[in-house]
Design a protein around this motif. Structure first.
Motif, short mmCIF file in Angstrom:
data_model
loop_
_atom_site.label_atom_id
_atom_site.label_comp_id
_atom_site.label_asym_id
_atom_site.label_seq_id
_atom_site.Cartn_x
_atom_site.Cartn_y
_atom_site.Cartn_z
N LYS A 153 -65.12 -91.47 -7.25
CA LYS A 153 -65.94 -90.27 -7.04
C LYS A 153 -65.19 -89.02 -7.51
CE LYS A 153 -66.64 -91.02 -2.70
NZ LYS A 153 -66.96 -90.75 -1.29
N SER A 155 -65.58 -86.13 -6.33
CA SER A 155 -65.24 -85.30 -5.17
C SER A 155 -63.87 -85.70 -4.61
CB SER A 155 -66.32 -85.44 -4.10
OG SER A 155 -66.36 -86.78 -3.64
N SER A 156 -63.52 -86.98 -4.72
CA SER A 156 -62.21 -87.42 -4.23
C SER A 156 -61.09 -86.79 -5.05
CB SER A 156 -62.08 -88.94 -4.33
OG SER A 156 -63.04 -89.55 -3.50
#
Lengths: 282, 277
Positions: A153, A155-156
């Motif tokens: 991801k 976002s990670s």
């Protein structure tokens, strides 16, 4: 030594502008990196510690954490990235600048028109390069030896970036501040490494918080390493790992808050305590 | 002639110790000026105040028209400093180090020319760590002059040199002086001051106790000469007459004849005696 009859030529008129702070900062960064990677024992000292520990712990503890599917070695990978980043900033600069103070680097620089900020920019660049390299090595070991999955991801990776940047800058500033503590370059390794080792043991790098007394956890919670490791666990262990945290959550907002507080505190400490001269220079 | 450095009534105290006690000094533009004095006389403190490294308690100081207590980058680029002890940048090569430092200055010399000038061209690609003590010192000088300073401070530059290296170093300094650089030199070697300096000052007990050319310092030129021979010795204002008389007495050659004036060292030692004033 030959004595040339002609005077060495001056390359330009007398009123050229001063070289810019940014340019000199980048030049210092390149120089610091060159010096660092040529000093073989320092390179080994800086990089090997977390790597050896990861391989060692990964080989000793091969089990997985109950009900999460996360192995102990994956847990260590995340924790040791935190410790590695902290070491690159705090330990490397704390010892390195104490050395610069003693061997005449700082005094010589203070006597040139180099803007003082350029020195610190150079150190930060050096730390960023070391920390990034260390992280890549630890991740590679985690992925190839211990089945660590890199997050997919975006976002990670955003989380990774801010934890990394806040963590490494805070650790670097604390290292700069701590470099004034040792009385000499000889004692610096001991004076700087001791608190760092203690901090690693109480910050959940090696020993899970579930096995630690509450008062020790409270002490660790003051310092940035616990929060940095927590941030990295959120990136590399994913949602399943949150169950292993004391509060069953990674508390990323608190991670950001406390790392940012250390960044500001470290900056204030640096500005108020940094010495360009050694103790013997009075 | 204008002054590169002007000092009036300089004082500095460390706890109970009055390191500098009202020191006055004028150093002219373009001259080589040597500051002599025993350890603890206030010599290093004075020079470090002039270099902008140390604060002062009182007095007026002007270095190239600027108060060194408030050093600017502009001023720093006009002043070169060669420190007494530095062991930094050991892992860089001579050329890398000199090039890097040249980048700090608005009007640097060509780094390779500077390396040539200090006689390190053959060592330019070597790491500083691999150099001998004397070669390292030349790197220090290269870093001090690469910014093309108007004023150069040299702090005990030849300590630990062998005689050959010292002679070579002196030639380098003479070359710089020849180009018009003002040079302020502190040294423990009296022969060095005599060989290099246009003027010397002796600092003792935090003050200048004597100042002048090496030949006239402390009344040296007016001092009596000492004539010594195999079985006698005499101090006299007229050594030539004494030698003639001796020659007559011995019927030609005088055995073991020497005629000496006090050396700079003799004068210096007399000046720094605790009782002298």
């Amino acid at each position: 030594m030959t004595r040339t009859a002609t005077a060495v030529t001056r390359t330009a008129a007398a009123d050229r502008p001063m070289p810019s702070v940014l340019r000199l900062g980048l030049a210092r960064g390149a120089l610091e990196n060159k010096m660092f990677f040529r000093e073989k024992d320092a390179v080994i000292f800086t990089f090997s510690f977390p790597i050896i520990l990861l391989v060692l712990f990964g080989s000793i503890f091969s089990g997985s954490m109950e009900g999460t599917g996360i192995t102990v070695s994956q847990l260590y990978t995340a924790g040791l990235i935190g410790a590695g980043v902290m070491g690159a900033g705090f330990q490397n600069l704390g010892i390195g600048i104490a050395g610069d103070r003693e061997d005449g680097t700082l005094k010589r620089l203070a006597g040139t028109p180099m803007p003082r900020a350029a020195y610190f920019i150079g150190k930060v660049i050096n730390v960023l390069v070391i920390a990034l390299l260390e992280t890549v090595i630890l991740l590679a070991i985690g992925v190839f030896l211990y089945d660590l999955d890199l997050p997919s991801k975006a976002s990670s990776w955003v989380t990774f970036s801010w934890v990394f940047l806040l963590g490494v800058s805070g650790a670097a500033l604390l290292g700069v501040a701590a470099s004034s503590l040792p009385r000499s370059a000889k004692s610096a390794a001991a004076v700087i490494s001791m608190p760092f080792v203690v901090l690693q043991f109480i910050s959940g790098v090696f020993i899970p918080f579930t096995q630690m007394p509450e008062w020790l956890i409270n002490i660790a919670s003051i310092f940035p390493l616990k929060w940095m490791c927590q941030g990295f666990r959120s990136v590399f262990l994913g949602d399943a790992g949150a169950a292993l945290e004391l509060t069953k959550s990674y508390e990323l907002d608190r991670v950001a808050l406390i790392l940012a507080a250390w960044l500001i505190g470290g900056l204030v400490l640096c500005l108020t305590t940094f010495r360009w001269k050694g103790r013997r220079d009075g | 002639m204008t002054n590169a450095i002007e000092v009036r009534g300089l004082t500095k105290r460390y706890g109970d110790v009055q390191a500098v006690a009202g020191l006055d000094l004028d150093i002219r533009q373009g001259e080589v000026f040597a500051i002599l004095g025993p350890n603890g006389a206030g010599k290093s403190t004075t020079v470090e105040i002039l270099e902008g490294y140390r604060s002062r308690d009182s007095g007026e100081v002007s270095v190239l028209g600027v108060d060194p207590a408030r050093p600017t980058r502009q001023w720093r680029s006009r002043v070169g400093i060669v420190l007494q002890t530095a062991n930094d940048a050991a892992e860089l090569t001579v050329r890398e180090t000199v090039r890097h430092f040249a980048g700090y200055y608005p009007n640097p010399h060509d780094p390779d020319e500077v390396i040539e000038r200090v006689g390190l061209t053959a060592k330019a690609g070597k790491r500083v760590r691999q150099l001998s003590g004397g070669q390292r010192r030349r790197v220090d000088v290269a870093l001090g002059i690469v910014g093309s300073p108007e004023l150069l401070f040299l702090d005990e530059p030849t300590t630990g040199f062998d005689p050959e290296a010292r002679r070579q170093f002196w030639e380098l300094i003479e070359g710089l002086a020849h180009d018009g650089t003002t040079i302020v030199l502190t040294t423990h070697y009296l022969d060095e001051a005599e060989a290099l300096a246009d003027r010397v000052a002796v600092v003792a007990r935090g003050r200048i106790v004597a100042e002048g050319t090496p030949a006239t310092l402390g009344g040296r030129e007016a001092a009596k000469a000492r004539v010594t021979w195999a079985d006698g010795s005499v101090e006299t204002d007229t050594p030539t007459r004494t030698v003639l008389e001796l020659s007559r007495r011995f019927g030609g050659e005088v055995p073991g004849l020497t005629v000496t004036r006090p050396t700079l060292e003799d004068i210096y030692l007399r000046l720094i005696e605790p009782s002298a004033n």
